[in-house]
Motif scaffolding. Structure first.
Motif, PDB file in Angstrom:
ATOM      1  N   ALA A  30      -8.807   0.266   8.160  1.00 59.41           N
ATOM      2  CA  ALA A  30      -7.973  -0.901   8.435  1.00 59.41           C
ATOM      3  C   ALA A  30      -7.205  -1.331   7.192  1.00 59.41           C
ATOM      4  O   ALA A  30      -6.009  -1.650   7.261  1.00 59.41           O
ATOM      5  CB  ALA A  30      -8.843  -2.049   8.947  1.00 59.41           C
ATOM      6  N   ASN A  31      -7.869  -1.332   6.043  1.00 58.11           N
ATOM      7  CA  ASN A  31      -7.190  -1.700   4.802  1.00 58.11           C
ATOM      8  C   ASN A  31      -6.101  -0.701   4.436  1.00 58.11           C
ATOM      9  O   ASN A  31      -5.032  -1.078   3.944  1.00 58.11           O
ATOM     10  CB  ASN A  31      -8.205  -1.807   3.664  1.00 58.11           C
ATOM     11  CG  ASN A  31      -9.057  -3.058   3.757  1.00 58.11           C
ATOM     12  OD1 ASN A  31      -8.671  -4.027   4.395  1.00 58.11           O
ATOM     13  ND2 ASN A  31     -10.229  -3.027   3.132  1.00 58.11           N
ATOM     14  N   ALA A  32      -6.363   0.595   4.654  1.00 65.43           N
ATOM     15  CA  ALA A  32      -5.350   1.617   4.373  1.00 65.43           C
ATOM     16  C   ALA A  32      -4.100   1.372   5.203  1.00 65.43           C
ATOM     17  O   ALA A  32      -2.970   1.466   4.705  1.00 65.43           O
ATOM     18  CB  ALA A  32      -5.915   3.004   4.642  1.00 65.43           C
ATOM     19  N   ALA A  33      -4.281   1.042   6.485  1.00 70.79           N
ATOM     20  CA  ALA A  33      -3.137   0.794   7.361  1.00 70.79           C
ATOM     21  C   ALA A  33      -2.339  -0.419   6.896  1.00 70.79           C
ATOM     22  O   ALA A  33      -1.100  -0.390   6.854  1.00 70.79           O
ATOM     23  CB  ALA A  33      -3.611   0.599   8.796  1.00 70.79           C
ATOM     24  N   LEU A  34      -3.042  -1.481   6.529  1.00 73.29           N
ATOM     25  CA  LEU A  34      -2.344  -2.689   6.089  1.00 73.29           C
ATOM     26  C   LEU A  34      -1.599  -2.461   4.778  1.00 73.29           C
ATOM     27  O   LEU A  34      -0.444  -2.880   4.623  1.00 73.29           O
ATOM     28  CB  LEU A  34      -3.343  -3.831   5.938  1.00 73.29           C
ATOM     29  CG  LEU A  34      -2.762  -5.200   5.591  1.00 73.29           C
ATOM     30  CD1 LEU A  34      -1.732  -5.641   6.617  1.00 73.29           C
ATOM     31  CD2 LEU A  34      -3.876  -6.231   5.481  1.00 73.29           C
ATOM     32  N   LEU A  35      -2.232  -1.772   3.828  1.00 72.68           N
ATOM     33  CA  LEU A  35      -1.571  -1.480   2.557  1.00 72.68           C
ATOM     34  C   LEU A  35      -0.337  -0.601   2.769  1.00 72.68           C
ATOM     35  O   LEU A  35       0.718  -0.827   2.172  1.00 72.68           O
ATOM     36  CB  LEU A  35      -2.546  -0.785   1.607  1.00 72.68           C
ATOM     37  CG  LEU A  35      -3.637  -1.659   0.985  1.00 72.68           C
ATOM     38  CD1 LEU A  35      -4.679  -0.782   0.296  1.00 72.68           C
ATOM     39  CD2 LEU A  35      -3.031  -2.640  -0.011  1.00 72.68           C
ATOM     40  N   ALA A  36      -0.472   0.415   3.611  1.00 72.64           N
ATOM     41  CA  ALA A  36       0.649   1.332   3.853  1.00 72.64           C
ATOM     42  C   ALA A  36       1.820   0.618   4.506  1.00 72.64           C
ATOM     43  O   ALA A  36       2.985   0.792   4.101  1.00 72.64           O
ATOM     44  CB  ALA A  36       0.187   2.494   4.718  1.00 72.64           C
ATOM     45  N   ALA A  37       1.545  -0.184   5.531  1.00 74.94           N
ATOM     46  CA  ALA A  37       2.619  -0.888   6.228  1.00 74.94           C
ATOM     47  C   ALA A  37       3.335  -1.862   5.299  1.00 74.94           C
ATOM     48  O   ALA A  37       4.567  -1.932   5.263  1.00 74.94           O
ATOM     49  CB  ALA A  37       2.060  -1.614   7.446  1.00 74.94           C
ATOM     50  N   ASN A  38       2.566  -2.608   4.517  1.00 79.35           N
ATOM     51  CA  ASN A  38       3.183  -3.555   3.587  1.00 79.35           C
ATOM     52  C   ASN A  38       4.025  -2.852   2.527  1.00 79.35           C
ATOM     53  O   ASN A  38       5.119  -3.314   2.175  1.00 79.35           O
ATOM     54  CB  ASN A  38       2.096  -4.396   2.911  1.00 79.35           C
ATOM     55  CG  ASN A  38       1.645  -5.566   3.757  1.00 79.35           C
ATOM     56  OD1 ASN A  38       2.437  -6.161   4.464  1.00 79.35           O
ATOM     57  ND2 ASN A  38       0.371  -5.891   3.695  1.00 79.35           N
ATOM     58  N   ALA A  39       3.507  -1.751   1.984  1.00 79.29           N
ATOM     59  CA  ALA A  39       4.257  -1.024   0.959  1.00 79.29           C
ATOM     60  C   ALA A  39       5.548  -0.451   1.527  1.00 79.29           C
ATOM     61  O   ALA A  39       6.602  -0.476   0.878  1.00 79.29           O
ATOM     62  CB  ALA A  39       3.395   0.086   0.369  1.00 79.29           C
ATOM     63  N   ALA A  40       5.483   0.067   2.743  1.00 75.83           N
ATOM     64  CA  ALA A  40       6.661   0.692   3.353  1.00 75.83           C
ATOM     65  C   ALA A  40       7.786  -0.306   3.547  1.00 75.83           C
ATOM     66  O   ALA A  40       8.958  -0.012   3.268  1.00 75.83           O
ATOM     67  CB  ALA A  40       6.288   1.347   4.676  1.00 75.83           C
ATOM     68  N   VAL A  41       7.467  -1.513   4.031  1.00 71.11           N
ATOM     69  CA  VAL A  41       8.534  -2.485   4.282  1.00 71.11           C
ATOM     70  C   VAL A  41       9.000  -3.161   3.008  1.00 71.11           C
ATOM     71  O   VAL A  41      10.045  -3.823   2.996  1.00 71.11           O
ATOM     72  CB  VAL A  41       8.110  -3.545   5.328  1.00 71.11           C
ATOM     73  CG1 VAL A  41       7.733  -2.882   6.640  1.00 71.11           C
ATOM     74  CG2 VAL A  41       6.985  -4.422   4.810  1.00 71.11           C
ATOM     75  N   GLY A  42       8.262  -2.988   1.908  1.00 72.96           N
ATOM     76  CA  GLY A  42       8.693  -3.544   0.636  1.00 72.96           C
ATOM     77  C   GLY A  42       9.800  -2.757  -0.037  1.00 72.96           C
ATOM     78  O   GLY A  42      10.397  -3.233  -1.012  1.00 72.96           O
ATOM     79  N   VAL A  43      10.090  -1.567   0.459  1.00 76.42           N
ATOM     80  CA  VAL A  43      11.165  -0.735  -0.095  1.00 76.42           C
ATOM     81  C   VAL A  43      12.493  -1.155   0.530  1.00 76.42           C
ATOM     82  O   VAL A  43      12.602  -1.210   1.761  1.00 76.42           O
ATOM     83  CB  VAL A  43      10.893   0.751   0.188  1.00 76.42           C
ATOM     84  CG1 VAL A  43      12.075   1.618  -0.234  1.00 76.42           C
ATOM     85  CG2 VAL A  43       9.624   1.201  -0.528  1.00 76.42           C
ATOM     86  N   PRO A  44      13.512  -1.475  -0.253  1.00 77.09           N
ATOM     87  CA  PRO A  44      14.809  -1.837   0.325  1.00 77.09           C
ATOM     88  C   PRO A  44      15.326  -0.739   1.245  1.00 77.09           C
ATOM     89  O   PRO A  44      15.142   0.454   0.984  1.00 77.09           O
ATOM     90  CB  PRO A  44      15.715  -1.997  -0.905  1.00 77.09           C
ATOM     91  CG  PRO A  44      14.770  -2.323  -2.019  1.00 77.09           C
ATOM     92  CD  PRO A  44      13.519  -1.553  -1.740  1.00 77.09           C
ATOM     93  N   ALA A  45      15.971  -1.153   2.326  1.00 82.15           N
ATOM     94  CA  ALA A  45      16.452  -0.188   3.307  1.00 82.15           C
ATOM     95  C   ALA A  45      17.392   0.837   2.684  1.00 82.15           C
ATOM     96  O   ALA A  45      17.457   1.984   3.135  1.00 82.15           O
ATOM     97  CB  ALA A  45      17.139  -0.914   4.457  1.00 82.15           C
ATOM     98  N   ALA A  93      -7.650   4.571  -0.971  1.00 86.44           N
ATOM     99  CA  ALA A  93      -8.922   4.775  -0.270  1.00 86.44           C
ATOM    100  C   ALA A  93      -8.641   4.733   1.216  1.00 86.44           C
ATOM    101  O   ALA A  93      -7.795   3.973   1.686  1.00 86.44           O
ATOM    102  CB  ALA A  93      -9.933   3.698  -0.647  1.00 86.44           C
ATOM    103  N   GLY A  94      -9.351   5.569   1.965  1.00 89.15           N
ATOM    104  CA  GLY A  94      -9.051   5.660   3.380  1.00 89.15           C
ATOM    105  C   GLY A  94      -7.729   6.365   3.604  1.00 89.15           C
ATOM    106  O   GLY A  94      -7.104   6.898   2.678  1.00 89.15           O
ATOM    107  N   ASP A  95      -7.265   6.372   4.844  1.00 87.48           N
ATOM    108  CA  ASP A  95      -6.013   7.041   5.170  1.00 87.48           C
ATOM    109  C   ASP A  95      -5.492   6.476   6.480  1.00 87.48           C
ATOM    110  O   ASP A  95      -6.199   5.777   7.214  1.00 87.48           O
ATOM    111  CB  ASP A  95      -6.223   8.554   5.276  1.00 87.48           C
ATOM    112  CG  ASP A  95      -4.953   9.354   5.023  1.00 87.48           C
ATOM    113  OD1 ASP A  95      -3.878   8.741   4.864  1.00 87.48           O
ATOM    114  OD2 ASP A  95      -5.036  10.604   4.977  1.00 87.48           O
ATOM    115  N   CYS A  96      -4.235   6.791   6.763  1.00 80.03           N
ATOM    116  CA  CYS A  96      -3.620   6.297   7.992  1.00 80.03           C
ATOM    117  C   CYS A  96      -2.397   7.144   8.305  1.00 80.03           C
ATOM    118  O   CYS A  96      -1.948   7.969   7.496  1.00 80.03           O
ATOM    119  CB  CYS A  96      -3.209   4.835   7.844  1.00 80.03           C
ATOM    120  SG  CYS A  96      -1.984   4.522   6.551  1.00 80.03           S
TER     121      CYS A  96
END
Length: 225
Positions: free
Chosen positions: A43-58, A75-78
């Motif tokens: 669950a933490n991996a998914a939240l970290l990944a989603a937040n990091a992805a949208v933090g990149v300018p389009a 840690a973990g994966d998604c």
């Protein structure tokens, strides 16, 4: 005045111990991640990944968003799909078996191809077993940039789903809910549960012209203690 982007998201835990799906958004970009496994690390991996992805300018493009997610998850994966707005529509990047669909108000058109063992064997004309559908061949932590899925669409409305939705509902069933339901995201995850989904089921529905100025909140989903 330009039409503004509207979005809805919903998630259902199903029979899992935790909800390891997450949706995040920023500046018109939306990402949906599905943690691999059934624990808080996934669950933490998914939240970290989603937040990091949208933090990149389009302007950086979806490959940069996926790379940022890779750096964030230690840690973990998604698996992950990200939709970035641009003047002509959306640019899409993904790893794993999360999906993006274009929606024209009548029909769905899938924009992504599952990165699964089942899809690999189908592409090579081989028989597929049910278990192969759940074995991903790319993920946020394992995929090099050369394995990212990348595409773009001129559609201004999208549907993003985790496999707990699209493995249990046909494209036609999902399209009917998008056309008819007052809250289609909620209707999609509810219908997946009624169809027998035991996995986490998450949908994000984006409708209207994407605008980089549109403020959208992050949506982590609650997990069981």
């Amino acid at each position: 005045m330009e039409p503004r982007q509207a979005w809805r998201t919903a998630s259902r835990q199903g029979g899992r111990a935790v909800n390891a799906d997450a949706v995040a958004s920023c500046g018109g970009t939306v990402a949906l991640a599905d943690g691999i496994g059934d624990d808080i690390t996934a669950a933490n991996a998914a939240l970290l990944a989603a937040n990091a992805a949208v933090g990149v300018p389009a302007a950086g493009g979806p490959a940069s968003a996926l790379a940022a997610a890779h750096e964030a998850v230690t840690a973990g994966d998604c698996v992950l799909v990200v939709a970035q707005p641009f003047e002509g529509g959306y640019r899409i990047g993904w790893v794993g078996d999360v999906r993006a669909y274009a929606w024209d108000g009548t029909t769905l058109r899938r924009l992504t191809t599952d990165h699964t063992l089942a899809q690999y064997f189908r592409d090579h004309g081989e028989d597929v077993t049910p278990r192969m559908e759940h074995l991903v061949t790319t993920s946020v932590r394992t995929a090099p940039a050369s394995r990212y899925g990348l595409t773009e669409t001129s559609a201004t409305s999208l549907l993003l789903t985790s496999d707990g939705v699209h493995r249990y509902l046909t494209d036609e069933e999902m399209a009917a809910l998008l056309r008819e339901a007052p809250n289609p995201a909620d209707a999609l995850v509810r219908a997946a549960g009624e169809a027998g989904a035991r996995d986490n089921a998450t949908a994000a529905v984006l409708a209207g012209a994407p605008s980089p100025a549109t403020p959208l909140p992050t949506r982590p989903f609650p997990v069981a203690a």
